[in-house]
Write an enzyme that holds these catalytic residues in place. Sequence first.
Site, PDB file in Angstrom:
ATOM      1  N   HIS A   1     -97.172 -93.644  19.560  1.00  0.00           N
ATOM      2  CA  HIS A   1     -98.454 -93.873  18.907  1.00  0.00           C
ATOM      3  C   HIS A   1     -99.506 -94.281  19.945  1.00  0.00           C
ATOM      4  O   HIS A   1     -99.184 -94.540  21.102  1.00  0.00           O
ATOM      5  CB  HIS A   1     -98.344 -94.960  17.838  1.00  0.00           C
ATOM      6  CG  HIS A   1     -97.711 -94.491  16.558  1.00  0.00           C
ATOM      7  ND1 HIS A   1     -96.352 -94.508  16.365  1.00  0.00           N
ATOM      8  CD2 HIS A   1     -98.257 -93.978  15.434  1.00  0.00           C
ATOM      9  CE1 HIS A   1     -96.080 -94.024  15.166  1.00  0.00           C
ATOM     10  NE2 HIS A   1     -97.214 -93.700  14.580  1.00  0.00           N
TER      11      HIS A   1
ATOM     12  N   LYS B   1    -102.047 -99.566  18.500  1.00  0.00           N
ATOM     13  CA  LYS B   1    -101.122 -99.915  17.420  1.00  0.00           C
ATOM     14  C   LYS B   1    -100.435-101.236  17.738  1.00  0.00           C
ATOM     15  O   LYS B   1     -99.977-101.445  18.863  1.00  0.00           O
ATOM     16  CB  LYS B   1    -100.092 -98.806  17.208  1.00  0.00           C
ATOM     17  CG  LYS B   1     -99.190 -99.031  15.996  1.00  0.00           C
ATOM     18  CD  LYS B   1     -98.371 -97.788  15.660  1.00  0.00           C
ATOM     19  CE  LYS B   1     -97.445 -98.028  14.480  1.00  0.00           C
ATOM     20  NZ  LYS B   1     -98.166 -98.389  13.247  1.00  0.00           N
TER      21      LYS B   1
END
Length: 269
Positions: free
Chosen positions: A158, A162
């Site tokens: 990601h 995040k």
Amino acid sequence: MGNLPGIVVTGASGRMGQMLIRTVLDSETARLTGAVERPGHAWVGQDLGTAMGGTALGVTVSDDPAQAFDGAQAVLDFTAPAATLAFAEAAAQAGAAHVIGTTGFEEADLSALAGIAQRVPIVRAGNMSLGVNLLVQLTRTVAAALDEDFDIEIVESHHNKKVDAPSGTALMLGEAAAEGRGISLKEMSDRGRDGITGARERGKIGFSALRMGDVVGEHDVVFAAAGERITLRHVATDRAIFARGALKAALWAQGKAPGEYSMLDVLGL
């Protein structure tokens, strides 16, 4: 237009919040009736369209969930666990379905949500995309077909903003693999390897998390044995897939009995 389900988006200024807002605005099946931000945020009190850098929409950004949810049919919520719990209570009081894409919950949080879901429908998923939910089904099926000679590893990537790991999607996949194997993920997950860890323990489900650049989301479920390897993979390139799934869930939840639902329920899987 007035007969269409009214939708409120929380965390309006965030990347996902703005994507959800655009998705609802572009929809012919729902209408945007409210937007929520945390107290003290610069957007509070502003017209949402103006705050987003466009033309006025006639929707004022609020820091009062109870007020914003009043009269709405659904709330779309991709925020943080503590905020989501507060939003869940406010949504229940308003009689609005609550669609939750928030991840990083603790067991106590999930218990609290389960209690609130006795009053209104809550649709919660670590990932709202059709492709990922199909991957969950495939993972369960493959795990059931292969014995512990095959190690299971879940690798997710990601963006570098995040804050939780493993991702909610990775945990969904881990749960599916554990269900397929007939084991408890809580007892059989391996989430951290650093230093001299010893050999991999047979039957464990491993997790690895990568955080880099602007990656939207990539998930691999690897089944590996001596001499062969099977990889199931999903790559997301556009957050719009999650927003479209969330809106689909909100519309699906209309008229449903109180309870906890997943995207597998929404998609009929």
